[in-house]
Motif scaffolding. Sequence first.
Motif, PDB file in Angstrom:
ATOM      1  N   ILE A   1       0.735 -22.798  73.060  1.00 18.62           N
ATOM      2  CA  ILE A   1       1.663 -22.506  71.962  1.00 18.62           C
ATOM      3  C   ILE A   1       3.084 -22.430  72.510  1.00 18.62           C
ATOM      4  CG2 ILE A   1       2.243 -20.911  70.086  1.00 18.62           C
ATOM      5  CD1 ILE A   1      -0.499 -19.723  70.257  1.00 18.62           C
TER       6      ILE A   1
ATOM      7  N   PRO B   1       8.747 -12.937  68.700  1.00 18.36           N
ATOM      8  CA  PRO B   1       8.517 -14.367  68.889  1.00 18.36           C
ATOM      9  C   PRO B   1       8.056 -15.037  67.602  1.00 18.36           C
ATOM     10  CG  PRO B   1       7.547 -13.108  70.686  1.00 18.36           C
ATOM     11  CD  PRO B   1       7.961 -12.126  69.647  1.00 18.36           C
TER      12      PRO B   1
ATOM     13  N   TYR C   1       6.653 -20.617  71.483  1.00 17.60           N
ATOM     14  CA  TYR C   1       7.286 -19.626  70.636  1.00 17.60           C
ATOM     15  C   TYR C   1       8.803 -19.656  70.856  1.00 17.60           C
ATOM     16  CZ  TYR C   1       2.875 -17.229  69.513  1.00 17.60           C
ATOM     17  OH  TYR C   1       1.626 -16.916  69.050  1.00 17.60           O
TER      18      TYR C   1
ATOM     19  N   LEU D   1      -3.379 -14.550  75.326  1.00 17.02           N
ATOM     20  CA  LEU D   1      -2.311 -15.487  75.664  1.00 17.02           C
ATOM     21  C   LEU D   1      -1.650 -15.050  76.960  1.00 17.02           C
ATOM     22  CD1 LEU D   1      -0.371 -16.137  72.329  1.00 17.02           C
ATOM     23  CD2 LEU D   1      -1.993 -17.636  73.452  1.00 17.02           C
TER      24      LEU D   1
ATOM     25  N   THR E   1      -3.820 -20.045  76.376  1.00 17.97           N
ATOM     26  CA  THR E   1      -4.913 -19.108  76.172  1.00 17.97           C
ATOM     27  C   THR E   1      -5.705 -18.983  77.450  1.00 17.97           C
ATOM     28  OG1 THR E   1      -6.354 -20.865  75.382  1.00 17.97           O
ATOM     29  CG2 THR E   1      -5.140 -19.621  73.734  1.00 17.97           C
TER      30      THR E   1
ATOM     31  N   GLN F   1      12.127 -17.143  70.421  1.00 17.23           N
ATOM     32  CA  GLN F   1      12.499 -15.749  70.220  1.00 17.23           C
ATOM     33  C   GLN F   1      14.016 -15.606  70.208  1.00 17.23           C
ATOM     34  OE1 GLN F   1      11.135 -12.846  73.132  1.00 17.23           O
ATOM     35  NE2 GLN F   1      11.056 -11.240  71.566  1.00 17.23           N
TER      36      GLN F   1
ATOM     37  N   ALA G   1       9.202 -11.999  79.743  1.00 20.79           N
ATOM     38  CA  ALA G   1       8.196 -12.409  78.772  1.00 20.79           C
ATOM     39  C   ALA G   1       7.446 -11.183  78.264  1.00 20.79           C
ATOM     40  CB  ALA G   1       7.222 -13.384  79.413  1.00 20.79           C
TER      41      ALA G   1
ATOM     42  N   PHE H   1       9.375 -19.653  74.820  1.00 17.83           N
ATOM     43  CA  PHE H   1       8.249 -19.321  75.689  1.00 17.83           C
ATOM     44  C   PHE H   1       7.095 -20.278  75.420  1.00 17.83           C
ATOM     45  CE2 PHE H   1       9.606 -15.325  77.444  1.00 17.83           C
ATOM     46  CZ  PHE H   1      10.398 -14.727  76.470  1.00 17.83           C
TER      47      PHE H   1
ATOM     48  N   GLN I   1      -1.087 -16.343  67.608  1.00 14.85           N
ATOM     49  CA  GLN I   1      -0.752 -14.958  67.342  1.00 14.85           C
ATOM     50  C   GLN I   1       0.501 -14.890  66.489  1.00 14.85           C
ATOM     51  OE1 GLN I   1      -0.703 -12.453  70.833  1.00 14.85           O
ATOM     52  NE2 GLN I   1      -2.628 -13.293  71.594  1.00 14.85           N
TER      53      GLN I   1
ATOM     54  N   PHE J   1       1.909 -15.707  78.783  1.00 16.03           N
ATOM     55  CA  PHE J   1       3.236 -16.243  78.507  1.00 16.03           C
ATOM     56  C   PHE J   1       3.924 -16.692  79.782  1.00 16.03           C
ATOM     57  CE2 PHE J   1       4.352 -15.429  74.094  1.00 16.03           C
ATOM     58  CZ  PHE J   1       3.326 -14.592  73.690  1.00 16.03           C
ATOM     59  N   GLY J   2       4.688 -17.766  79.667  1.00 16.07           N
ATOM     60  CA  GLY J   2       5.605 -18.147  80.719  1.00 16.07           C
ATOM     61  C   GLY J   2       6.833 -17.253  80.679  1.00 16.07           C
ATOM     62  N   GLN J   3       7.733 -17.452  81.613  1.00 14.48           N
ATOM     63  CA  GLN J   3       8.870 -16.554  81.742  1.00 14.48           C
ATOM     64  C   GLN J   3       9.991 -16.827  80.756  1.00 14.48           C
ATOM     65  OE1 GLN J   3       8.936 -13.688  83.579  1.00 14.48           O
ATOM     66  NE2 GLN J   3       6.791 -14.296  83.570  1.00 14.48           N
TER      67      GLN J   3
END
Lengths: 112, 114
Positions: free
Chosen positions: B34, B44, B36, B102, B93, B38, A42, B89, A101, B104-106
Motif C-alpha cells: 500500500i 495517513p 499512503y 503492515l 503486509t 500523510q 513512520a 509511505f 487499513q 511501514f517504510g520510513q
Amino acid sequence: DAMVIQNPRYQVTQFGKPVTLSCSQTLNHNVMYWYQQKSSQAPKLLFHYYDKDFNNEADTPDNFQSRRPNTSFCFLDIRSPGLGDAAMYLCATSRNTGGRQYFGPGTRLTVT
Amino acid sequence: GESVGLHLPTLSVQEGDNSIINCAYSNSASDYFIWYKQESGKGPQFIIDIRSNMDKRQGQRVTVLLNKTVKHLSLQIAATQPGDSAVYFCAETFGSGNTGKLIFGQGTTLQVKP
C-alpha cells in the motif's frame, strides 16, 4: 461520514498522570490498531485487536495498555506518561489483518 | 529481517512534472503493498494498493509498479500539484492470520515547487 474517529484531537497531560485516548469506527471492521508516530518517523505499531483477541507487539512498553469493549470502540491507556511518550497516536481499522487499513486523524499527545 | 525502506528522504519537483517515489522491501513473502499519503498533522490517507500477482496498477493520476524480482515498489504521480505535497509511505503486509500487520517504510517527503 467519518469512518475512524479519534478523540480528543489534542491532549495535554502531566508527567506520570494517566491518560486515555479513544477511537471509534463506523466500518464494522474486525481489526483495530494503535500506532505511535513521532516527528519525521513512520507509524510504529503498538498493538492490535482482532475482534476481542489482543495482539501486543514485543517492543511495546508495559506502560501502554488497550481495551476494546465492543466492535466500535478501542481505547489506548498510558498509565504513567513520560516525556518520551509525546507523539501522535493513530488508530486504524481493517476488515481483516493484512489488508488495507483505514486511519483516523490522530491524537497529538503532549506531556508536560 | 523484514524492512521496508525508501530510497530518498526528500523529493522536490516542479508543479506539473511527474513524480516518482521509490521503495525497497526485503520480505519476498509479502503479498500486499500500500502507498499512503500523510499531510502534516493528519492521519495517513490511502492512495493505492497492489497485490503481488500484479506488476502495475493505475488510479487517478497515480500508478504503482511492483518488481518482485528486485523487491522494488514505486509510486508515480502524474502532473504533480501543490496539494500533493506530503510525506509518502509505502507499506507491506507481514504475517498471517490474526497477527498479520503492515510494515511501514520510513517515508519520502514530496515538495512541489510552484
